[in-house]
Design an enzyme around this catalytic site. Sequence first.
Site, mmCIF file in Angstrom:
data_model
loop_
_atom_site.group_PDB
_atom_site.id
_atom_site.type_symbol
_atom_site.label_atom_id
_atom_site.label_comp_id
_atom_site.label_asym_id
_atom_site.label_seq_id
_atom_site.Cartn_x
_atom_site.Cartn_y
_atom_site.Cartn_z
ATOM 1 C CB ALA A 193 -7.397 -0.128 2.744
ATOM 2 C CB SER A 246 -18.647 4.444 -4.791
ATOM 3 O OG SER A 246 -19.846 3.862 -5.224
ATOM 4 C CE1 TYR A 305 -18.076 0.950 0.183
ATOM 5 C CE2 TYR A 305 -19.973 1.177 -1.271
ATOM 6 C CZ TYR A 305 -18.603 1.122 -1.085
ATOM 7 O OH TYR A 305 -17.756 1.262 -2.168
ATOM 8 C CE LYS A 328 -15.671 3.643 -0.737
ATOM 9 N NZ LYS A 328 -14.227 3.492 -0.542
HETATM 10 P P1 NAD Z 1 -11.718 -5.481 -1.914
HETATM 11 O O1 NAD Z 1 -12.439 -5.805 -0.662
HETATM 12 O O2 NAD Z 1 -11.433 -6.575 -2.867
HETATM 13 O O3 NAD Z 1 -10.332 -4.749 -1.577
HETATM 14 C C1 NAD Z 1 -10.176 -3.929 -0.446
HETATM 15 C C2 NAD Z 1 -8.938 -4.426 0.291
HETATM 16 O O4 NAD Z 1 -8.713 -3.582 1.426
HETATM 17 C C3 NAD Z 1 -9.081 -5.847 0.827
HETATM 18 O O5 NAD Z 1 -7.971 -6.616 0.393
HETATM 19 C C4 NAD Z 1 -9.094 -5.691 2.348
HETATM 20 O O6 NAD Z 1 -8.473 -6.783 2.989
HETATM 21 C C5 NAD Z 1 -8.324 -4.398 2.513
HETATM 22 N N1 NAD Z 1 -8.638 -3.623 3.732
HETATM 23 C C6 NAD Z 1 -9.857 -3.226 4.192
HETATM 24 N N2 NAD Z 1 -9.703 -2.480 5.310
HETATM 25 C C7 NAD Z 1 -8.371 -2.421 5.567
HETATM 26 C C8 NAD Z 1 -7.598 -1.793 6.568
HETATM 27 N N3 NAD Z 1 -8.158 -1.103 7.570
HETATM 28 N N4 NAD Z 1 -6.250 -1.934 6.528
HETATM 29 C C9 NAD Z 1 -5.656 -2.639 5.524
HETATM 30 N N5 NAD Z 1 -6.336 -3.244 4.544
HETATM 31 C C10 NAD Z 1 -7.688 -3.131 4.563
HETATM 32 O O7 NAD Z 1 -12.544 -4.304 -2.633
HETATM 33 P P2 NAD Z 1 -12.392 -3.707 -4.100
HETATM 34 O O8 NAD Z 1 -13.570 -4.121 -4.893
HETATM 35 O O9 NAD Z 1 -11.022 -3.935 -4.616
HETATM 36 O O10 NAD Z 1 -12.603 -2.173 -3.754
HETATM 37 C C11 NAD Z 1 -11.509 -1.314 -3.499
HETATM 38 C C12 NAD Z 1 -12.044 0.049 -3.090
HETATM 39 O O11 NAD Z 1 -12.877 0.543 -4.134
HETATM 40 C C13 NAD Z 1 -12.891 0.028 -1.827
HETATM 41 O O12 NAD Z 1 -12.614 1.203 -1.066
HETATM 42 C C14 NAD Z 1 -14.305 0.064 -2.348
HETATM 43 O O13 NAD Z 1 -15.196 0.662 -1.441
HETATM 44 C C15 NAD Z 1 -14.143 0.923 -3.598
HETATM 45 N N6 NAD Z 1 -15.189 0.696 -4.604
HETATM 46 C C16 NAD Z 1 -15.406 -0.580 -5.042
HETATM 47 C C17 NAD Z 1 -16.433 -0.819 -5.966
HETATM 48 C C18 NAD Z 1 -16.712 -2.224 -6.439
HETATM 49 O O14 NAD Z 1 -17.810 -2.446 -6.975
HETATM 50 N N7 NAD Z 1 -15.806 -3.178 -6.305
HETATM 51 C C19 NAD Z 1 -17.210 0.256 -6.448
HETATM 52 C C20 NAD Z 1 -16.930 1.548 -5.997
HETATM 53 C C21 NAD Z 1 -15.905 1.751 -5.064
HETATM 54 N N1 UFG Z 2 -28.621 -7.986 -9.483
HETATM 55 C C1 UFG Z 2 -29.459 -9.061 -9.712
HETATM 56 N N2 UFG Z 2 -29.160 -10.239 -9.108
HETATM 57 C C2 UFG Z 2 -28.071 -10.410 -8.299
HETATM 58 C C3 UFG Z 2 -27.238 -9.289 -8.069
HETATM 59 C C4 UFG Z 2 -27.547 -8.093 -8.677
HETATM 60 O O1 UFG Z 2 -30.444 -8.946 -10.437
HETATM 61 O O2 UFG Z 2 -27.875 -11.519 -7.761
HETATM 62 C C5 UFG Z 2 -28.936 -6.709 -10.152
HETATM 63 C C6 UFG Z 2 -29.166 -5.573 -9.169
HETATM 64 O O3 UFG Z 2 -30.514 -5.540 -8.781
HETATM 65 C C7 UFG Z 2 -28.742 -4.373 -10.011
HETATM 66 C C8 UFG Z 2 -27.646 -4.924 -10.934
HETATM 67 O O4 UFG Z 2 -27.804 -6.337 -10.917
HETATM 68 O O5 UFG Z 2 -29.813 -3.993 -10.817
HETATM 69 C C9 UFG Z 2 -26.252 -4.571 -10.467
HETATM 70 O O6 UFG Z 2 -26.128 -4.953 -9.105
HETATM 71 P P1 UFG Z 2 -24.727 -4.993 -8.347
HETATM 72 O O7 UFG Z 2 -25.002 -5.440 -6.947
HETATM 73 O O8 UFG Z 2 -23.735 -5.757 -9.133
HETATM 74 O O9 UFG Z 2 -24.240 -3.486 -8.390
HETATM 75 P P2 UFG Z 2 -24.918 -2.177 -7.764
HETATM 76 O O10 UFG Z 2 -25.110 -1.227 -8.891
HETATM 77 O O11 UFG Z 2 -26.090 -2.487 -6.939
HETATM 78 O O12 UFG Z 2 -23.799 -1.731 -6.707
HETATM 79 C C10 UFG Z 2 -22.536 -1.282 -7.120
HETATM 80 C C11 UFG Z 2 -21.475 -1.571 -6.069
HETATM 81 C C12 UFG Z 2 -21.721 -0.773 -4.825
HETATM 82 C C13 UFG Z 2 -21.916 0.652 -5.124
HETATM 83 C C14 UFG Z 2 -22.993 0.828 -6.167
HETATM 84 C C15 UFG Z 2 -23.163 2.242 -6.593
HETATM 85 O O13 UFG Z 2 -21.467 -2.948 -5.750
HETATM 86 O O14 UFG Z 2 -20.570 -0.884 -4.010
HETATM 87 O O15 UFG Z 2 -22.632 0.067 -7.332
HETATM 88 O O16 UFG Z 2 -21.984 2.676 -7.202
HETATM 89 F F1 UFG Z 2 -22.288 1.322 -3.998
#
Ligand code: NAD
Ligand code: UFG
Length: 348
Positions: A86, A129, A155, A159
């Site tokens: 979450a 992350s 953000y 983390k």
């Molecule tokens: P997501 O938004 O799909 O899932 C997070 C869930 O947490 C959501 O369903 C949201 O409703 C719930 N939530 C948020 N705050 C809450 C709270 N206070 N109480 C209860 N529920 C709450 O995101 P995700 O992509 O599944 O990511 C999950 C975790 O992994 C996050 O902590 C995110 O920061 C981390 N993360 C995600 C990525 C990515 O690219 N998706 C990369 C690195 C880390």
């Molecule tokens: N990109 C595009 N067009 C778009 C979206 C992204 O060219 O419309 C490019 C970005 O410039 C980047 C690559 O695609 O070069 C990947 O971008 P993302 O936004 O998919 O992913 P990021 O690597 O920027 O970010 C991800 C997660 C963040 C996390 C970060 C570092 O979304 O939550 O990795 O771990 F913080």
Amino acid sequence: MSRILITGGAGYIGSHTALTLLGVGYDVVIVDNFSNSSPKAVDALSALALKETGKQFAFYEGDVCDGAFLRTVFEADKIEAIIHFAGLKAVGESVAIPAKYYDNNLRSTLTLLNTMKEFGVTGFVFSSSATVYSDPGVTKYDEATTRVGRASSPYGTTKVMQEWILEDTALSGEIPLKVISLRYFNPVGAHSSGEIGESPQGIPNNLTPFITQVAVGKREFLSVFGDDYPTPDGTCIRDYIHVTDLAEAHYLAVKRLLEVDDLPMFDAINIGSGNGYSVFEVISAFDRAVGKKIPYKVVARRGGDLAEFTAKTEKAKKLFGFTTKLTIDDMAKDAWNWQNKHPNGFDD
Ligand code: NAD
Ligand code: UFG
């Protein structure tokens, strides 16, 4: 069988992890406040879990920052370990309204820790992350040597701060805590059934949901943010990992917490494939998956993007045998299957 609490389990990575844990026989309790998901996601997960595993999970709607609510969850079910997904995760929004991110992300972790202390729960897997790494010039991030520090967005800094809170608390012995912090690289793809997947609200921030929305006709073209980076084709390189592989990493981390004695109090572990793909290479994978060219235009760089980073993956392999199995073509195929079956996400 052990019962695992998954916070944020209605979300993208949490829902896939819930399915994996149910599949290997764990009992699962999910808590989510639907701030970035919906009851329909829970319904879809429930139907898929029944079909794939014959099992169900307990679900509680509520806020992890609410200690009284959490206490009712811990009182109802004996929890043996926690996976804390979450959190708020939109990088751009966190720059615009940082306090909301610090409040939700830090307070949820602190509240969980207090509740764990009260109920004697010790195992904690944290969703971290690659963004915690802050070492200009390094492109292969190594848990042991790459510096962790202030991230490129509020953000990301939440983390870093959550990791520090967990590490300090575990090392203090105030709570008998064992923490595994999984530093994900770029999670993409969807379950192979196409019944659960990533369902971003509004305009997608990330590359692959944007591509699939172009492919399904919801958006005209993809904007490629810069082709003048110092990489072989000029576009940024990332380490993409299929969400099903990522879910498996959570299973292995929880298993380690439950089964291995003598663990360090806090361990941070990269979860990626170790391979990098450029934006143009990702577009090509989607061209193959969709069977037609994804229209794109090269536009200016996006602020804050790094040219290249990938994971050093040996630690996850050594500690709990984790390696990725699914390829960039699997990621594109499954992401496209989910989008094609559900153009409006869980709304259809
Ligand atoms: P997501 O938004 O799909 O899932 C997070 C869930 O947490 C959501 O369903 C949201 O409703 C719930 N939530 C948020 N705050 C809450 C709270 N206070 N109480 C209860 N529920 C709450 O995101 P995700 O992509 O599944 O990511 C999950 C975790 O992994 C996050 O902590 C995110 O920061 C981390 N993360 C995600 C990525 C990515 O690219 N998706 C990369 C690195 C880390
Ligand atoms: N990109 C595009 N067009 C778009 C979206 C992204 O060219 O419309 C490019 C970005 O410039 C980047 C690559 O695609 O070069 C990947 O971008 P993302 O936004 O998919 O992913 P990021 O690597 O920027 O970010 C991800 C997660 C963040 C996390 C970060 C570092 O979304 O939550 O990795 O771990 F913080």
